[in-house]
Design a protein around this motif. Structure first.
Motif, short mmCIF file in Angstrom:
data_model
loop_
_atom_site.label_atom_id
_atom_site.label_comp_id
_atom_site.label_asym_id
_atom_site.label_seq_id
_atom_site.Cartn_x
_atom_site.Cartn_y
_atom_site.Cartn_z
N GLN A 146 0.81 -1.20 0.00
CA GLN A 146 0.00 0.00 0.00
C GLN A 146 0.85 1.27 0.00
N ALA A 147 2.18 1.08 0.05
CA ALA A 147 3.04 2.25 -0.02
C ALA A 147 2.85 2.95 -1.36
N GLY A 148 2.54 4.23 -1.32
CA GLY A 148 2.33 4.97 -2.56
C GLY A 148 0.97 4.76 -3.17
N LEU A 149 0.10 3.93 -2.56
CA LEU A 149 -1.22 3.68 -3.12
C LEU A 149 -2.30 3.99 -2.09
N GLY A 150 -2.03 4.94 -1.21
CA GLY A 150 -2.98 5.26 -0.17
C GLY A 150 -4.12 6.13 -0.65
N ARG A 151 -4.92 6.58 0.30
CA ARG A 151 -6.09 7.39 -0.04
C ARG A 151 -5.70 8.70 -0.71
N ALA B 173 6.81 2.69 -22.45
CA ALA B 173 5.82 2.09 -21.55
C ALA B 173 6.12 0.61 -21.33
N VAL B 174 6.48 -0.09 -22.41
CA VAL B 174 6.81 -1.51 -22.27
C VAL B 174 8.05 -1.69 -21.41
N ARG B 175 9.05 -0.81 -21.58
CA ARG B 175 10.25 -0.91 -20.75
C ARG B 175 9.91 -0.62 -19.29
N LEU B 176 9.00 0.32 -19.08
CA LEU B 176 8.56 0.58 -17.71
C LEU B 176 7.85 -0.63 -17.13
N TYR B 177 7.08 -1.32 -17.99
CA TYR B 177 6.45 -2.56 -17.57
C TYR B 177 7.52 -3.53 -17.08
N GLY B 178 8.60 -3.60 -17.84
CA GLY B 178 9.69 -4.49 -17.45
C GLY B 178 10.41 -4.03 -16.21
N ALA B 179 10.29 -2.76 -15.86
CA ALA B 179 10.94 -2.27 -14.65
C ALA B 179 10.34 -2.87 -13.39
N ALA B 180 9.24 -3.60 -13.55
CA ALA B 180 8.68 -4.31 -12.39
C ALA B 180 9.62 -5.38 -11.89
N ALA B 181 10.68 -5.67 -12.67
CA ALA B 181 11.68 -6.62 -12.21
C ALA B 181 12.57 -6.04 -11.12
N ALA B 182 12.41 -4.75 -10.84
CA ALA B 182 13.23 -4.12 -9.80
C ALA B 182 13.01 -4.81 -8.47
N PRO B 183 14.04 -4.92 -7.65
CA PRO B 183 13.93 -5.72 -6.43
C PRO B 183 13.15 -5.04 -5.31
N SER C 73 10.09 -2.58 -3.55
CA SER C 73 8.68 -2.25 -3.77
C SER C 73 8.46 -0.82 -4.27
N PRO C 74 9.12 0.22 -3.71
CA PRO C 74 8.89 1.58 -4.22
C PRO C 74 9.20 1.72 -5.70
N GLN C 75 10.28 1.06 -6.16
CA GLN C 75 10.59 1.12 -7.59
C GLN C 75 9.50 0.47 -8.42
N ARG C 76 8.95 -0.61 -7.96
CA ARG C 76 7.90 -1.29 -8.69
C ARG C 76 6.64 -0.43 -8.76
N ILE C 77 6.31 0.22 -7.67
CA ILE C 77 5.12 1.07 -7.67
C ILE C 77 5.31 2.23 -8.63
N ARG C 78 6.50 2.82 -8.63
CA ARG C 78 6.77 3.91 -9.57
C ARG C 78 6.66 3.41 -11.01
N SER C 79 7.08 2.17 -11.24
CA SER C 79 6.95 1.60 -12.58
C SER C 79 5.48 1.45 -12.97
N LEU C 80 4.65 0.97 -12.05
CA LEU C 80 3.22 0.84 -12.31
C LEU C 80 2.60 2.18 -12.66
N VAL C 81 2.90 3.20 -11.85
CA VAL C 81 2.35 4.53 -12.09
C VAL C 81 2.85 5.09 -13.42
N ALA C 82 4.12 4.84 -13.74
CA ALA C 82 4.70 5.39 -14.96
C ALA C 82 4.05 4.78 -16.20
#
Length: 635
Positions: free
Chosen positions: A25-30, A461-471, A473-482
């Motif tokens: 839920q980090a970065g995905l709050g209200r 966008a596809v490369r950002l999708y691939g950034a979900a491989a980051a180890p 959680s904050p990096q992954r959330i930023r990738s989702l938002v991006a």
């Protein structure tokens, strides 16, 4: 570790699998969700203020709404000089209501002519997102619900039809509401269940008033299939020996018990009358004033279903598969896994709600694929169901899935961009072939530069999708938002910069200007002979257009009793009568139709002016204006 949560509103129990050490839920709050909705409202205000002019179907809604306010007749929709009874009236009613609610100064000075007609669709899209947020929260938990909502608001399908004045976004809202209320009704008890059931029938009836009988196919059929297949699918997804045999036995032996349960527990005896009350009174009121109404609806819906309808696009059974991927962009790469998720072990804690969403999507696609009449926007009510399937999948992909090889995502991105670019080029030429009269966007260096930026953004966008491989959680959330933000940005650039060039009303304005240059009074009767009148002539240029005859009344009265050739002969006879009359008349033709009329009927007419449409030079789709003014009549 698994977390068990109890929803106090509906009494629903939700299992959510959360890994140790993860903070989803980090970065995905209200506050982030509030910011998402505010940003989307800003996006809507910008795109409502600048973009393409209203298209053919959009103008019909806007013009009917304008005439409703002018005449005060809210029962029989009027389009130009004839009743428009092919569609239910909810869309123009909403546009008229919004127009009436806003101050006159806003409608005449401060906002564009596209703003108000498209505003109900924007509001409907926001309401759909709010329903999805609550429904997904009850099904999958808070994190997946927020991801589902974010994915929906940033999808191409939601953004595209939020900015369309037709009824599709409103229909999607009402269908989503109906699906949600049915789900909540099965998890509630006592009086709460009755309230949810009443809301279900209310939403379904309003959906019929929006675009009947489409809700019967995209809501009732999927729910019926889910009701029948729930227990067999539960057996099929169970990891135990003999599950296929058990599923088949449940499929047969549960049919009658499930039917009896439906008749006794779904409130049909009082819900069906409530459902019918939403649209039948309007139909009977219209039929009292226009007796041919029932025959017209038989033609519009039964004949269309059977394929005996002009303009039928048959398409293959695969027609809607690529469209679903397109509407779900930029999340298309996860759609295959989402469709398989109800049967995968990784999502076993969410299987029941995912089966519900799976039936929502797959049954809708199957029914639409079996229809002979296919349109891309028919699929839109399935998009929220697809986003429900994507919510847990995207949560797992961006927050919980182990790291993958970044090089693989790079190659996937390259392949995706190559295929998308090739598809765009093919679509350009296919669009010119299928919609030649309306497809003539200028190809300039600016257009090519913007197209290049969009392709580069797709690769990013596809490369950002691939950034979900980051180890982390904050990096992954930023990738989702991006990923979502990049799609919104690309859509915003395309809509505001390319939109006005791709969709404009230069042809109607040129037509009106030619008439004025020929000293034709604005009060002179202007008839439209070829196809349906272009309502943009009246909506944007304030030039009244008349139809040669009421085509819908003619079709209804002669349905199953006259061939298309007979109808064309009737129209040609009427055109000759107009041109042979004593008063001056002006008639808009497509060039080919005018030449055929002159060749076979030789009416007393001369060519007054013409509008070059599409490619430069005379072609069959150009508009020509013929008149009897100044033509000598032989005795």
């Amino acid at each position: 570790m698994s977390r068990l949560s109890l929803n106090s509103d509906s009494g629903a129990v939700s299992f959510a699998s959360v890994r140790e050490g993860a903070h989803p839920q980090a970065g995905l709050g209200r506050q982030a969700m509030a910011l998402l909705f505010l940003a989307w409202v800003l996006f809507a205000l910008i795109t409502l203020s600048r973009g393409p002019s209203l298209g053919d179907h959009e103008v019909i809604v806007a013009q009917i709404a304008r005439q409703t306010l002018q005449t005060g007749d809210w029962i029989v929709p009027q389009y130009l000089d004839t009743p428009f009874l092919m569609k239910p009236p909810l869309a123009p009613w909403l546009v008229a209501a919004v127009t009436k609610a806003l101050p006159d100064r806003w409608a005449t000075h401060w906002i564009s002519e596209e703003f108000i007609p498209r505003l109900p669709s924007v509001l409907a899209t926001l309401a759909t997102a709010l329903i999805l947020l609550r429904l997904a929260r009850d099904m999958f938990g808070v994190t997946a619900a927020r991801i589902t909502t974010f994915a929906y608001l940033t999808s191409v399908g939601a953004m595209l039809f939020a900015l369309n004045a037709t009824v599709e976004a409103v229909l999607t809202l009402l269908c989503t509401w109906a699906f949600a209320e049915f789900w909540w009704s099965r998890r509630a008890t006592g009086s709460a269940r009755r309230w949810h059931q009443a809301a279900f029938y209310l939403a379904l009836g309003l959906a019929m008033l929006a675009k009947g009988p489409m809700p019967l196919m995209v809501v009732c059929a999927p729910i019926a299939v889910y009701w029948w297949l729930d227990r067999p699918l539960r057996r099929l997804t169970a990891a135990r020996p003999g599950r296929i045999r058990g599923a088949m036995s449940r499929l047969v032996f549960d049919a009658w018990p499930r039917l009896k349960l439906a008749l006794t527990s779904l409130g049909l005896w009082w819900g069906v009358p409530l459902f019918l009350m939403m649209f039948l009174p309007w139909m009977f009121l219209v039929a009292r004033r226009e007796p041919y109404f029932w025959e017209l609806w038989n033609y519009e819906y039964l004949d269309r279903l059977e394929g005996d309808y002009p303009g039928v696009k048959s398409g293959g059974y695969w027609y809607y598969a690529p469209l679903l991927l397109g509407l779900a962009m930029p999340w298309s790469l996860s759609v295959p896994e989402a469709l398989a998720a109800p049967f995968l072990r990784a999502y076993r804690s969410h299987r029941r709600p995912m089966r519900y969403a799976w039936c929502w999507v797959l049954v809708t696609v199957a029914i639409l694929s079996l229809m002979s009449f296919k349109k891309p926007y028919y699929l839109l009510p399935a998009l929220p169901g697809c986003m429900l399937l994507l919510g847990p999948v995207l949560e797992r992909f961006f927050l919980h899935r182990p790291a993958v090889n970044p090089r693989r995502t790079k190659w996937i991105g390259l392949v995706f961009v190559v295929l998308a670019s090739a598809g765009a080029i093919i679509a350009w030429f296919v669009g010119d072939h299928m919609f030649h009269e309306a497809w003539h966007p200028p190809v300039t260096w600016g257009t090519l530069v913007i197209a290049g930026l969009i392709i580069a953004g797709m690769y990013g966008a596809v490369r950002l999708y691939g950034a979900a491989a980051a180890p982390t959680s904050p990096q992954r959330i930023r990738s989702l938002v991006a990923v979502g933000a990049s799609c919104v940005t690309g859509f915003l650039v395309t809509w505001t910069l390319l939109g006005p060039a791709l969709g404009n009303c230069d042809d109607p304005r040129a037509l009106v200007q030619h008439l004025r240059d020929a000293n034709v009074s604005d009060d002179a009767p202007l008839y439209w002979a070829s196809n349906r009148p272009d309502g943009r002539v009246t909506y944007y240029c304030r030039r009244e257009v008349l139809q040669v005859m009421d085509p819908y009344k003619l079709i209804a009265q002669r349905r199953n009793r006259a061939s298309n050739e007979d109808l064309r002969r009737t129209a040609a006879t009427r055109l000759c009568e107009l041109l042979e009359s004593e008063r001056p008349v002006y008639i808009v033709f497509e060039r080919e139709d005018y030449e055929n009329l002159k060749l076979f009927y030789r009416p007393p007419a001369r060519l007054l002016c013409e509008v070059d449409r599409g490619e430069a030079g005379a072609d069959e789709d150009d508009w020509v204006v013929a008149t009897n003014a100044g033509v000598s009549r032989q005795p």
